[in-house]
Design a protein around this motif. Structure first.
Motif, PDB file in Angstrom:
ATOM      1  N   MET A 199      48.470 -74.192  27.706  1.00 18.69           N
ATOM      2  CA  MET A 199      49.210 -74.488  28.912  1.00 18.69           C
ATOM      3  C   MET A 199      48.712 -73.625  30.075  1.00 18.69           C
ATOM      4  O   MET A 199      48.675 -74.068  31.191  1.00 18.69           O
ATOM      5  N   LYS A 200      48.325 -72.392  29.772  1.00 20.33           N
ATOM      6  CA  LYS A 200      47.836 -71.505  30.825  1.00 20.33           C
ATOM      7  C   LYS A 200      46.515 -72.010  31.391  1.00 20.33           C
ATOM      8  O   LYS A 200      46.263 -71.858  32.578  1.00 20.33           O
ATOM      9  N   LEU A 201      45.681 -72.602  30.545  1.00 17.04           N
ATOM     10  CA  LEU A 201      44.400 -73.126  31.009  1.00 17.04           C
ATOM     11  C   LEU A 201      44.605 -74.280  31.976  1.00 17.04           C
ATOM     12  O   LEU A 201      43.905 -74.384  32.985  1.00 17.04           O
ATOM     13  N   ALA A 202      45.561 -75.134  31.711  1.00 15.60           N
ATOM     14  CA  ALA A 202      45.863 -76.248  32.612  1.00 15.60           C
ATOM     15  C   ALA A 202      46.323 -75.737  33.974  1.00 15.60           C
ATOM     16  O   ALA A 202      45.948 -76.288  35.011  1.00 15.60           O
ATOM     17  N   LEU A 216      45.476 -72.836  35.296  1.00 15.95           N
ATOM     18  CA  LEU A 216      44.295 -72.262  35.942  1.00 15.95           C
ATOM     19  C   LEU A 216      43.433 -73.360  36.554  1.00 15.95           C
ATOM     20  O   LEU A 216      42.970 -73.235  37.688  1.00 15.95           O
ATOM     21  N   ILE A 217      43.220 -74.431  35.815  1.00 20.99           N
ATOM     22  CA  ILE A 217      42.406 -75.538  36.331  1.00 20.99           C
ATOM     23  C   ILE A 217      43.062 -76.147  37.560  1.00 20.99           C
ATOM     24  O   ILE A 217      42.394 -76.443  38.553  1.00 20.99           O
ATOM     25  N   GLU A 218      44.356 -76.348  37.517  1.00 22.88           N
ATOM     26  CA  GLU A 218      45.088 -76.888  38.676  1.00 22.88           C
ATOM     27  C   GLU A 218      45.005 -75.934  39.865  1.00 22.88           C
ATOM     28  O   GLU A 218      44.812 -76.365  41.004  1.00 22.88           O
ATOM     29  N   PHE A 219      45.131 -74.632  39.608  1.00 22.62           N
ATOM     30  CA  PHE A 219      45.021 -73.624  40.667  1.00 22.62           C
ATOM     31  C   PHE A 219      43.650 -73.691  41.337  1.00 22.62           C
ATOM     32  O   PHE A 219      43.537 -73.686  42.561  1.00 22.62           O
ATOM     33  N   LEU A 220      42.597 -73.752  40.522  1.00 20.99           N
ATOM     34  CA  LEU A 220      41.241 -73.808  41.076  1.00 20.99           C
ATOM     35  C   LEU A 220      40.975 -75.132  41.776  1.00 20.99           C
ATOM     36  O   LEU A 220      40.266 -75.182  42.783  1.00 20.99           O
ATOM     37  N   ARG A 221      41.510 -76.212  41.250  1.00 22.80           N
ATOM     38  CA  ARG A 221      41.318 -77.527  41.873  1.00 22.80           C
ATOM     39  C   ARG A 221      41.972 -77.565  43.254  1.00 22.80           C
ATOM     40  O   ARG A 221      41.427 -78.176  44.183  1.00 22.80           O
ATOM     41  N   ASN A 222      43.108 -76.916  43.401  1.00 27.47           N
ATOM     42  CA  ASN A 222      43.789 -76.889  44.698  1.00 27.47           C
ATOM     43  C   ASN A 222      43.054 -76.029  45.715  1.00 27.47           C
ATOM     44  O   ASN A 222      43.305 -76.147  46.913  1.00 27.47           O
ATOM     45  N   ARG A 223      42.190 -75.149  45.251  1.00 26.73           N
ATOM     46  CA  ARG A 223      41.429 -74.258  46.134  1.00 26.73           C
ATOM     47  C   ARG A 223      39.921 -74.483  45.954  1.00 26.73           C
ATOM     48  O   ARG A 223      39.148 -73.545  45.885  1.00 26.73           O
ATOM     49  N   LEU A 224      39.513 -75.741  45.938  1.00 27.21           N
ATOM     50  CA  LEU A 224      38.126 -76.091  45.627  1.00 27.21           C
ATOM     51  C   LEU A 224      37.143 -75.527  46.653  1.00 27.21           C
ATOM     52  O   LEU A 224      36.077 -75.042  46.280  1.00 27.21           O
TER      53      LEU A 224
END
Length: 84
Positions: free
Chosen positions: A1-4, A6-14
């Motif tokens: 769940m933490k990886l998801a 992190l991916i969402e966090f990075l995607r929002n700050r591409l």
């Protein structure tokens, strides 16, 4: 769940992620040009500044292009394949 998350966090700050990756690449090229000794290299292209960075980038792009072509050429199939 933490990886998801992190991916969402990075995607929002591409844009920020892209800028940071380009900054790291620039620093690595600068280190290659300024600090590395190229007196004992084995091939002529190794004398070029940032040769291995460019080589790795081109190789990665070619792998992605080949993988997409290979996937569309034979691996991917229609969605109702198993329904028949």
């Amino acid at each position: 769940m933490k990886l998801a998350k992190l991916i969402e966090f990075l995607r929002n700050r591409l844009k920020m992620v892209i800028r940071q990756c380009l900054g790291v690449l620039a620093i690595l090229v600068l280190v290659d040009v300024v600090f590395l000794d190229k007196e004992h290299v084995h091939t002529a292209p190794e004398h070029w500044p940032a040769f291995w960075a460019l080589f790795g980038f081109v190789a990665c792009v070619l792998i992605v292009i080949f993988s997409k072509w290979f996937g569309h050429a034979g691996i991917m199939t229609r969605e109702d394949y198993y329904d028949e």
